[in-house]
Write a protein that holds these residues in place. Structure first.
Motif, mmCIF file in Angstrom:
data_model
loop_
_atom_site.group_PDB
_atom_site.id
_atom_site.type_symbol
_atom_site.label_atom_id
_atom_site.label_comp_id
_atom_site.label_asym_id
_atom_site.label_seq_id
_atom_site.Cartn_x
_atom_site.Cartn_y
_atom_site.Cartn_z
ATOM 1 N N LEU A 1 -0.432 8.515 6.098
ATOM 2 C CA LEU A 1 -0.866 7.193 5.636
ATOM 3 C C LEU A 1 -0.842 6.173 6.776
ATOM 4 C CD1 LEU A 1 -1.488 5.079 3.346
ATOM 5 C CD2 LEU A 1 0.979 4.832 3.115
ATOM 6 N N SER B 1 0.814 -1.216 0.000
ATOM 7 C CA SER B 1 0.000 0.000 0.000
ATOM 8 C C SER B 1 0.847 1.266 0.000
ATOM 9 C CB SER B 1 -0.910 -0.002 1.238
ATOM 10 O OG SER B 1 -1.712 1.149 1.283
ATOM 11 N N ASN B 2 0.394 2.237 -0.790
ATOM 12 C CA ASN B 2 0.914 3.596 -0.734
ATOM 13 C C ASN B 2 -0.124 4.472 -1.408
ATOM 14 O OD1 ASN B 2 2.328 6.096 -1.078
ATOM 15 N ND2 ASN B 2 4.275 4.993 -0.928
ATOM 16 N N TYR B 3 -0.434 5.603 -0.796
ATOM 17 C CA TYR B 3 -1.487 6.447 -1.379
ATOM 18 C C TYR B 3 -1.023 7.120 -2.667
ATOM 19 C CZ TYR B 3 0.787 10.765 0.071
ATOM 20 O OH TYR B 3 1.671 11.802 0.205
ATOM 21 N N ILE C 1 -9.606 0.073 0.285
ATOM 22 C CA ILE C 1 -8.462 0.050 1.194
ATOM 23 C C ILE C 1 -8.881 -0.471 2.572
ATOM 24 C CG2 ILE C 1 -8.681 2.476 1.935
ATOM 25 C CD1 ILE C 1 -5.368 0.680 1.238
ATOM 26 N N GLN D 1 -4.790 5.053 -2.474
ATOM 27 C CA GLN D 1 -5.648 5.942 -1.694
ATOM 28 C C GLN D 1 -5.564 5.551 -0.225
ATOM 29 O OE1 GLN D 1 -9.039 4.472 -4.061
ATOM 30 N NE2 GLN D 1 -10.053 3.942 -2.150
ATOM 31 N N ILE D 2 -6.057 6.411 0.661
ATOM 32 C CA ILE D 2 -6.002 6.091 2.096
ATOM 33 C C ILE D 2 -7.392 6.055 2.716
ATOM 34 C CG2 ILE D 2 -3.647 6.871 2.530
ATOM 35 C CD1 ILE D 2 -4.798 9.507 3.530
#
Length: 266
Positions: A168, A8-10, A140, A134-135
């Motif tokens: 995040l 994960s990464n926004y 998510i 996205q966060i």
């Protein structure tokens, strides 16, 4: 019991999907059974692993989350890389957006579906989840509720690499508490690193200082073989097994497995 790990990464363009597909392929080469859940409606993991257009698959993860009567096994695609896949395409957005606001599927849909899959006797050693950039939102949230760990790929040359990382991680913690998930940060992975540049060295030092022991020692260098593989929608170890890109992801996969083994002992 499966280990469920979200990448994960926004931010987009940090090597998230590249890390998912190549790690999955290498784990299979090492003898593990692997499932990739593509939760990114762009469908790039689906495109690479299945070697086909994401819209060619009858069912997507969106159908799986929206349709209670659809068996999880019906969504599974067995890929040329021997990685099992639950695909995604752009229709996933509208299918998930159509879930009622108070629906448990917005949080626990994926977790329940993976449990259902395990009950059929289909076992996976690793389940890797490719998260959308996205966060917030149901996709998510589903990833976090279903995962044991998450990995944070960070571009190793951008001066903005750490911008928003704290936000995040706070968002991850908030969703973890709301969903009663046991998810923990397994580590941060530096991608697209070029140690020949001043920017690369400076950013790496900043990332090392920020994450300390939670930073993986393995680094994925900026590499033409990875670029070629991405452009061809293939895994780098399939296309150029002796390349620096393949060797870097092999080192990362070994370190990831070792770290998981170590964390589960404590």
């Amino acid at each position: 019991m499966s280990r469920v790990i979200s990448f994960s990464n926004y931010k987009g363009g940090v090597g998230k999907t590249t890390s998912v597909v190549n790690t999955a392929h290498i784990l299979v080469l090492q003898g593990y059974k692997v499932l990739v859940v593509d939760l990114d409606p762009q469908g790039n993991s689906t495109l690479t692993l299945s070697r086909s257009n994401p819209f060619e698959h009858e069912y997507s993860v969106g159908n799986l989350l929206a349709d209670r009567d659809l068996a999880t096994e019906k969504c599974l695609v067995h890929t040329p890389y021997n990685v099992d896949l639950i695909p995604a395409n752009l229709n996933t957005y509208s299918l998930v957006a159509g879930l009622p606001a108070n629906s448990a599927k917005r949080i626990f849909g994926l977790k329940n579906r993976l449990a259902e899959l395990a009950e059929t006797g289909r076992k996976h050693d690793y389940i890797l989840v490719d998260c959308p950039p996205q966060i917030e939102g149901a996709l998510i949230t589903n990833a976090i509720a279903a995962s044991d760990y998450y990995i944070l790929p960070i571009e190793g040359e951008s001066v903005y690499a750490l911008q928003g990382v704290g936000h995040l991680m706070q968002a991850m913690e908030a969703i973890r508490e709301d969903s009663n998930s046991g998810i923990r940060l397994l580590g941060a992975l530096i991608t697209m690193f070029d140690g020949r540049t001043t920017a690369g060295k400076t950013v790496r030092e900043a990332i090392e200082q920020y994450f300390q022991d939670l930073l993986f020692k393995s680094v994925v260098r900026r590499n033409t073989a990875i670029n070629k593989a991405n452009l061809s929608n293939r895994c780098v170890c399939d296309m150029e097994p002796r390349s620096a890109g393949c060797l870097d992801y092999m080192a990362f996969a070994r370190e990831m497995v070792a770290r998981l083994d170590q964390m589960q002992k404590h």
